[in-house]
Scaffold this active site. Structure first.
Site, mmCIF file in Angstrom:
data_model
loop_
_atom_site.group_PDB
_atom_site.id
_atom_site.type_symbol
_atom_site.label_atom_id
_atom_site.label_comp_id
_atom_site.label_asym_id
_atom_site.label_seq_id
_atom_site.Cartn_x
_atom_site.Cartn_y
_atom_site.Cartn_z
ATOM 1 N N SER A 148 0.847 -1.193 0.000
ATOM 2 C CA SER A 148 0.000 0.000 0.000
ATOM 3 C C SER A 148 0.880 1.239 0.000
ATOM 4 O O SER A 148 2.011 1.211 0.505
ATOM 5 C CB SER A 148 -0.897 0.023 1.240
ATOM 6 O OG SER A 148 -1.580 1.270 1.357
ATOM 7 N N TYR A 162 -1.862 -0.808 10.470
ATOM 8 C CA TYR A 162 -1.905 -0.902 9.011
ATOM 9 C C TYR A 162 -0.669 -0.243 8.401
ATOM 10 O O TYR A 162 -0.011 -0.832 7.535
ATOM 11 C CB TYR A 162 -3.173 -0.251 8.474
ATOM 12 C CG TYR A 162 -3.369 -0.462 6.983
ATOM 13 C CD1 TYR A 162 -3.803 -1.689 6.492
ATOM 14 C CD2 TYR A 162 -3.114 0.561 6.076
ATOM 15 C CE1 TYR A 162 -3.978 -1.899 5.134
ATOM 16 C CE2 TYR A 162 -3.287 0.365 4.715
ATOM 17 C CZ TYR A 162 -3.714 -0.865 4.251
ATOM 18 O OH TYR A 162 -3.881 -1.065 2.898
#
Length: 262
Positions: A148, A162
């Site tokens: 990501s 995350y």
């Protein structure tokens, strides 16, 4: 130079975790269009079957929860019932958790780190033999980790685990690449930006507003993700090893920062 088949995946098999929806499904559709046989996995059997019904006979469902090492081994065993070799593994299954710093819970840390970091490692380990069996110097095997841009830059939300997990997976991609290249297996990663998905509800539900902050002035679409994955999986990407390709419309590498006047 014959580029006719540069991006084709005819005769190759792929396994995509989290392949029943979102980015995983985009990649599955792209691989199938290029001739691959694609196995998709996710926790929910019904979601897998729905995706298979949509994607056609070259898509096979292997429902499994890969958030544990046991689940990773079980998925590898399921795959072995169908195929003896594996050309392409896409580690796409992931989770996110957002909560204020003061309240951020251990379960929000462990769930995200287990699925986003531990599972890609142990699933690749569990599938090492079929990946190695399919690989050669002339046609390397491929492991593609879906990371990501949040592993490369900060978003405004309090998604501590995350951020940490995606940064870790980007670096783990390099370390795995250094080991697996000896077996003619190339490990790379794709770092997506804003794509509409269940995980990225902001892009899904407020795409026009999100697009205003992206240099390309739009969110990503299926072809953007599928095209990058096809490149890495096919002959076209055979000389790319250990790298992370950012697919985000310019947020990481083409967005200007703000200046601070003295």
């Amino acid at each position: 130079m014959d580029t006719t088949n540069l991006f084709r995946l005819d005769g190759r098999t792929a396994l995509i975790t989290g392949g029943s929806r979102g980015i995983g499904k985009m990649i599955a559709a792209g691989f199938i269009a290029q001739g691959a046989t694609v196995y998709i996995s996710s926790r929910k059997a019904a979601a897998c079957e729905e995706a298979v019904a949509e994607l056609g006979p070259k898509c096979i469902a292997l429902p499994q929860d890969v958030s544990t090492v046991a689940g990773c081994k079980a998925l590898a065993a399921q795959y072995a019932e169908h195929e003896g070799k594996l050309d392409i593994l896409v580690n796409n299954a992931g989770a996110a958790w957002g909560e204020p710093f003061e309240d951020f819970p251990e379960k929000g840390w462990d769930k995200v780190m287990d699925l986003n970091v531990k599972s890609p490692f142990f699933l690749t380990q569990a599938l090492h033999a079929p990946l190695k069996a399919a690989a050669s110097r002339e046609r390397p095997g491929k492991v593609i980790n879906i990371t990501s841009i949040d592993g490369l830059r900060l978003n405004p939300w309090e998604t501590y685990s995350y951020h940490a997990s995606k940064s870790a997976l980007i670096y783990l991609t390099k370390r795995m690449a250094a080991r697996l290249i000896a077996d003619s297996i190339n490990v790379t990663s794709i770092a997506p930006g804003a794509f509409a998905s269940e995980m990225n509800k902001a892009a899904r539900d407020h795409g026009d507003a999100i697009a205003k902050s992206i240099p390309a002035k739009r969110i990503g679409v299926d072809e953007d993700m599928a095209g990058t994955a096809i490149f890495l999986a096919s002959r076209a990407g055979d000389y790319v090893v250990g790298d992370t390709i950012v697919v985000d419309g310019g947020l990481v590498n083409a967005a200007l920062g703000t200046s601070i006047d003295a």
